[in-house]
Enzyme design. Structure first.
Site, short mmCIF file in Angstrom:
data_model
loop_
_atom_site.label_atom_id
_atom_site.label_comp_id
_atom_site.label_asym_id
_atom_site.label_seq_id
_atom_site.Cartn_x
_atom_site.Cartn_y
_atom_site.Cartn_z
N HIS A 1 0.84 -1.21 0.00
CA HIS A 1 0.00 0.00 0.00
C HIS A 1 0.87 1.26 0.00
CE1 HIS A 1 -3.21 -2.60 2.18
NE2 HIS A 1 -3.65 -2.38 0.94
N ARG B 1 -1.67 -6.43 -8.10
CA ARG B 1 -0.62 -7.40 -7.75
C ARG B 1 -0.58 -8.56 -8.72
NH1 ARG B 1 -3.05 -8.15 -1.88
NH2 ARG B 1 -4.81 -8.15 -3.31
N SER C 1 -3.30 -7.61 3.12
CA SER C 1 -3.64 -7.36 4.53
C SER C 1 -4.21 -8.62 5.17
CB SER C 1 -4.66 -6.22 4.63
OG SER C 1 -4.13 -5.03 4.14
#
Ligand code: PNS
Length: 157
Positions: free
Chosen positions: A17, A90, A127
């Site tokens: 991030h 990603r 996350s």
């Protein structure tokens, strides 16, 4: 002046991030980093904590500001006078999902999305995995900014 939005759950912020936000801030004159507040989810960190972690993890840059939003992303974009949404990609599975959301957001309120590739070093980091590894006692120190690593240890102690 072009304003970009970096929206996300950021529960917690990761090195991926931070990389995407820093690169967005280098490309656009103004960047709003907005944390989603989803009443039907039970996040590990409150939206206030997530914003504090983002602030602590990024250099103090004058063109970056922080906010929280609920409801539709496109309404937040229009309310805040934002020009473009920036999303990091990603993997190809990210692309499939993000493309659908970008096309929906463009259709319902004319909101444009720009994709930037995540740096390869962080392409496996999410996350969700960070929370799982941390909860099970593994080290995530290399994957998240130092303030996040400290906050995870405190939260899980
Ligand atoms: O960090 P995340 O979880 O990948 O962020 C996803 C987020 C918050 C950007 C996305 O879920 C979102 O835009 N949520 C707001 C609700 C919304 O607008 N839903 C319709 C999407 S087309």
């Amino acid at each position: 002046m072009t304003t970009a939005l970096c929206p996300g759950s950021y529960d917690p912020p990761t090195n991926g991030h931070v990389d995407v936000i820093a690169r967005t801030a280098a490309m656009f004159e103004r960047v709003v980093v907005s944390v989603v507040e989803n009443p039907s989810k039970n996040p590990m960190f409150t939206s206030t904590e997530r914003i504090e972690l983002l602030r602590a993890s990024l250099p103090d840059t004058p063109n970056v500001e922080y906010d929280v939003f609920t409801g539709l992303l496109v309404d937040h974009v229009v309310d805040r006078g934002i020009d473009v949404v920036v999303k990091g990609l990603r993997t190809s599975s990210d692309f499939d999902y993000e493309l659908q959301m970008a096309q929906m957001n463009a259709t319902i309120r004319g909101v444009e999305t720009v994709f930037i590739p995540t740096s390869p070093a962080w392409s496996f980091v999410s996350s969700t995995l960070v929370r799982e590894v941390a909860r099970l006692g593994g080290s995530v120190d290399e994957l998240v900014p130092a303030p996040v690593a400290a906050a995870l240890k405190e939260k899980l102690s």
